[in-house]
Design an enzyme around this catalytic site. Sequence first.
Site, PDB file in Angstrom:
ATOM      1  N   PRO A 178       0.838  -1.209   0.000  1.00 57.56           N
ATOM      2  CA  PRO A 178       0.000   0.000   0.000  1.00 57.56           C
ATOM      3  C   PRO A 178       0.867   1.250   0.000  1.00 57.56           C
ATOM      4  O   PRO A 178       1.671   1.453   0.907  1.00 57.56           O
ATOM      5  CB  PRO A 178      -0.793  -0.132   1.311  1.00 57.56           C
ATOM      6  CG  PRO A 178       0.072  -0.986   2.198  1.00 57.56           C
ATOM      7  CD  PRO A 178       0.774  -1.937   1.282  1.00 57.56           C
ATOM      8  N   ALA A 196       0.621   5.461  -0.454  1.00 58.77           N
ATOM      9  CA  ALA A 196      -0.293   6.601  -0.474  1.00 58.77           C
ATOM     10  C   ALA A 196       0.033   7.567  -1.616  1.00 58.77           C
ATOM     11  O   ALA A 196       1.154   7.604  -2.108  1.00 58.77           O
ATOM     12  CB  ALA A 196      -0.215   7.343   0.858  1.00 58.77           C
ATOM     13  N   SER A 253      -4.201   1.497  -0.496  1.00 59.57           N
ATOM     14  CA  SER A 253      -4.011   2.310   0.699  1.00 59.57           C
ATOM     15  C   SER A 253      -5.253   3.109   1.060  1.00 59.57           C
ATOM     16  O   SER A 253      -5.988   3.579   0.192  1.00 59.57           O
ATOM     17  CB  SER A 253      -2.845   3.279   0.476  1.00 59.57           C
ATOM     18  OG  SER A 253      -2.734   4.209   1.536  1.00 59.57           O
ATOM     19  N   GLN A 307      -5.683  -1.735   2.772  1.00 60.32           N
ATOM     20  CA  GLN A 307      -4.917  -1.311   3.941  1.00 60.32           C
ATOM     21  C   GLN A 307      -5.703  -0.254   4.698  1.00 60.32           C
ATOM     22  O   GLN A 307      -6.186   0.711   4.119  1.00 60.32           O
ATOM     23  CB  GLN A 307      -3.563  -0.745   3.512  1.00 60.32           C
ATOM     24  CG  GLN A 307      -2.713  -0.193   4.645  1.00 60.32           C
ATOM     25  CD  GLN A 307      -2.956   1.293   4.894  1.00 60.32           C
ATOM     26  OE1 GLN A 307      -3.369   2.023   4.004  1.00 60.32           O
ATOM     27  NE2 GLN A 307      -2.712   1.726   6.131  1.00 60.32           N
ATOM     28  N   TYR A 316      -5.995   2.520   7.892  1.00 62.89           N
ATOM     29  CA  TYR A 316      -5.570   3.336   9.019  1.00 62.89           C
ATOM     30  C   TYR A 316      -6.819   3.604   9.858  1.00 62.89           C
ATOM     31  O   TYR A 316      -7.830   4.073   9.332  1.00 62.89           O
ATOM     32  CB  TYR A 316      -4.998   4.680   8.561  1.00 62.89           C
ATOM     33  CG  TYR A 316      -3.607   4.628   8.002  1.00 62.89           C
ATOM     34  CD1 TYR A 316      -2.523   4.239   8.794  1.00 62.89           C
ATOM     35  CD2 TYR A 316      -3.347   4.995   6.684  1.00 62.89           C
ATOM     36  CE1 TYR A 316      -1.241   4.210   8.286  1.00 62.89           C
ATOM     37  CE2 TYR A 316      -2.075   4.970   6.167  1.00 62.89           C
ATOM     38  CZ  TYR A 316      -1.020   4.572   6.969  1.00 62.89           C
ATOM     39  OH  TYR A 316       0.260   4.538   6.464  1.00 62.89           O
ATOM     40  N   THR A 369      -2.408  -1.054   9.411  1.00 57.01           N
ATOM     41  CA  THR A 369      -1.076  -0.520   9.705  1.00 57.01           C
ATOM     42  C   THR A 369      -1.055   0.030  11.126  1.00 57.01           C
ATOM     43  O   THR A 369      -1.873   0.873  11.480  1.00 57.01           O
ATOM     44  CB  THR A 369      -0.702   0.600   8.713  1.00 57.01           C
ATOM     45  OG1 THR A 369      -0.660   0.051   7.388  1.00 57.01           O
ATOM     46  CG2 THR A 369       0.659   1.193   9.059  1.00 57.01           C
ATOM     47  N   LYS A 372       0.097  -4.947   9.862  1.00 52.79           N
ATOM     48  CA  LYS A 372       1.329  -4.484   9.203  1.00 52.79           C
ATOM     49  C   LYS A 372       2.107  -3.547  10.125  1.00 52.79           C
ATOM     50  O   LYS A 372       1.536  -2.646  10.728  1.00 52.79           O
ATOM     51  CB  LYS A 372       0.978  -3.751   7.905  1.00 52.79           C
ATOM     52  CG  LYS A 372       2.176  -3.220   7.126  1.00 52.79           C
ATOM     53  CD  LYS A 372       1.713  -2.587   5.826  1.00 52.79           C
ATOM     54  CE  LYS A 372       2.887  -2.095   4.989  1.00 52.79           C
ATOM     55  NZ  LYS A 372       3.543  -0.908   5.566  1.00 52.79           N
ATOM     56  N   HIS A 383       7.943   0.144   7.821  1.00 52.28           N
ATOM     57  CA  HIS A 383       7.313   1.195   7.017  1.00 52.28           C
ATOM     58  C   HIS A 383       8.295   1.766   5.999  1.00 52.28           C
ATOM     59  O   HIS A 383       8.278   2.968   5.697  1.00 52.28           O
ATOM     60  CB  HIS A 383       6.774   2.314   7.921  1.00 52.28           C
ATOM     61  CG  HIS A 383       5.481   2.904   7.446  1.00 52.28           C
ATOM     62  ND1 HIS A 383       4.265   2.288   7.615  1.00 52.28           N
ATOM     63  CD2 HIS A 383       5.206   4.063   6.779  1.00 52.28           C
ATOM     64  CE1 HIS A 383       3.305   3.035   7.099  1.00 52.28           C
ATOM     65  NE2 HIS A 383       3.855   4.114   6.584  1.00 52.28           N
ATOM     66  N   ARG A 386      10.329   4.659   7.253  1.00 50.52           N
ATOM     67  CA  ARG A 386       9.664   5.958   7.359  1.00 50.52           C
ATOM     68  C   ARG A 386       9.076   6.224   8.746  1.00 50.52           C
ATOM     69  O   ARG A 386       8.314   7.180   8.922  1.00 50.52           O
ATOM     70  CB  ARG A 386       8.562   6.065   6.303  1.00 50.52           C
ATOM     71  CG  ARG A 386       9.086   6.033   4.879  1.00 50.52           C
ATOM     72  CD  ARG A 386       7.961   6.033   3.857  1.00 50.52           C
ATOM     73  NE  ARG A 386       7.378   7.351   3.694  1.00 50.52           N
ATOM     74  CZ  ARG A 386       7.760   8.240   2.763  1.00 50.52           C
ATOM     75  NH1 ARG A 386       8.738   7.936   1.930  1.00 50.52           N
ATOM     76  NH2 ARG A 386       7.168   9.414   2.664  1.00 50.52           N
ATOM     77  N   ASP A 403       7.998  -6.708   4.221  1.00 47.27           N
ATOM     78  CA  ASP A 403       7.929  -5.449   3.496  1.00 47.27           C
ATOM     79  C   ASP A 403       9.187  -4.655   3.825  1.00 47.27           C
ATOM     80  O   ASP A 403       9.666  -4.706   4.948  1.00 47.27           O
ATOM     81  CB  ASP A 403       6.671  -4.679   3.949  1.00 47.27           C
ATOM     82  CG  ASP A 403       6.624  -3.255   3.435  1.00 47.27           C
ATOM     83  OD1 ASP A 403       6.029  -3.050   2.375  1.00 47.27           O
ATOM     84  OD2 ASP A 403       7.169  -2.363   4.101  1.00 47.27           O
ATOM     85  N   GLY A 455      12.694  -2.932   1.458  1.00 46.42           N
ATOM     86  CA  GLY A 455      14.031  -3.225   0.956  1.00 46.42           C
ATOM     87  C   GLY A 455      14.138  -4.126  -0.250  1.00 46.42           C
ATOM     88  O   GLY A 455      15.238  -4.292  -0.794  1.00 46.42           O
ATOM     89  N   ARG A 475      14.494  -5.380  -3.790  1.00 48.47           N
ATOM     90  CA  ARG A 475      14.900  -4.757  -5.042  1.00 48.47           C
ATOM     91  C   ARG A 475      15.119  -5.769  -6.173  1.00 48.47           C
ATOM     92  O   ARG A 475      15.387  -5.357  -7.313  1.00 48.47           O
ATOM     93  CB  ARG A 475      16.194  -3.948  -4.847  1.00 48.47           C
ATOM     94  CG  ARG A 475      16.066  -2.721  -3.956  1.00 48.47           C
ATOM     95  CD  ARG A 475      15.171  -1.663  -4.573  1.00 48.47           C
ATOM     96  NE  ARG A 475      15.133  -0.426  -3.798  1.00 48.47           N
ATOM     97  CZ  ARG A 475      14.318  -0.203  -2.768  1.00 48.47           C
ATOM     98  NH1 ARG A 475      13.448  -1.144  -2.404  1.00 48.47           N
ATOM     99  NH2 ARG A 475      14.346   0.944  -2.111  1.00 48.47           N
ATOM    100  N   ARG A 520       8.632   0.897  -2.953  1.00 49.14           N
ATOM    101  CA  ARG A 520       9.147   1.989  -3.775  1.00 49.14           C
ATOM    102  C   ARG A 520       9.345   1.604  -5.239  1.00 49.14           C
ATOM    103  O   ARG A 520       9.114   2.430  -6.130  1.00 49.14           O
ATOM    104  CB  ARG A 520      10.451   2.520  -3.179  1.00 49.14           C
ATOM    105  CG  ARG A 520      10.229   3.354  -1.915  1.00 49.14           C
ATOM    106  CD  ARG A 520      11.530   3.926  -1.405  1.00 49.14           C
ATOM    107  NE  ARG A 520      11.329   4.796  -0.264  1.00 49.14           N
ATOM    108  CZ  ARG A 520      11.267   4.381   1.007  1.00 49.14           C
ATOM    109  NH1 ARG A 520      11.372   3.081   1.274  1.00 49.14           N
ATOM    110  NH2 ARG A 520      11.087   5.246   1.991  1.00 49.14           N
TER     111      ARG A 520
END
Length: 374
Positions: A92, A94, A121, A142, A144, A170, A244, A268, A271, A299, A301, A303, A323
Amino acid sequence: MDRSEKILASLNHIPIEVVCAQDYEWLAPNFIPKDKLAYISGGSGHDVTLQRNVKVFSDFSITPRVLQDVSGGTTETTILGQQFKHPIFLAPLAYQSLAHSQAEIATAYAAESTDSCMVASTLSSVPLEQIAECAGPERWFQLYFQHREEDTQDLIDRAIKAGFKAIVVTVDAAVQAPSMRAIRAGFQMSEEIVAANIVHQQPFAESKVKQGQNHIFGNYAQNAPSNEKLQELIKQSPVPVIIKGVMHPDDATELKAMGAAGIIVSNHGGRTLDGAPASLSVLPSIRSAVGDKFPVFLDSGIRSGADIFKAIVLGADAVLIGRLQVYALSVAGALGVAHMIKLLREELELTMAMAGCSNIDEIKKSELHKSRER
């Protein structure tokens, strides 16, 4: 491409520079303005945890195997009774309109075309109902927790009505340390960027901090979901509830006992608490704490397909891609996201073949070589 050039419009084709999934990360600065890129790519504080999330994967090596029959190889897996073609989920994220005009709609199309589960999200740029119309049948929402219980329940009801098959709560983002990178780049969220799912909610009057009460602690207490709220949601939800933001084995076992359907090991994406350990580094201890059968996701890292392989060996049933998803979205919209997933899946399959694993269960039985501490 020369990164000193002006910001480019999203492409309708795959650029020839992309030969692996991570190439989208290197190309994204050509398509995302500097201040927005700082917000998207940055973590909290000085990015210590953000950097750890990526670097920790290089601490582990995969041992090649020979003479293994992988002719019937598959990446299919079953989690929570749901069948998935591969263990690669879209995390998710935003405000995806920061990266592309079609935002989550484009991501949803990519998920549908690649048989991927998209986790939409709460803070998406388009309503969850529109995402559901475009995403594939395996889609999760997801959540909040909102200040008003009725607003939280409205989101849950809408998600279930729209056919989302799980609720992902989350729990680790009640407060966040500011991103130094974003501050230095002068990023400010434009008024045009809105959280479409909650834009209709009535403004909530924040409770004033009592005299003698610390503002930060008071703010955290107001925003963090309580055990009681989680227990009530788990009890009442007609779909599985996954938590999460879990980084400690004791929290994992408590959530399992509470009735959570699964957990996502995540900081996160670096973050929240800067200086926290990498998600991958705590994964083995959490898996050990909850046992082999309890669904655990990773979740932060990821790549490459080799990273996915390592995460599964160390305890994950599946991974969430954050990302890389938005980088690919910025470069080539839905086509870019779909291509990024295709590359990750091919990289995973190649790693499996060379490591002698024909399915996900065989990956879980594999061992990694841990580099010596320096």
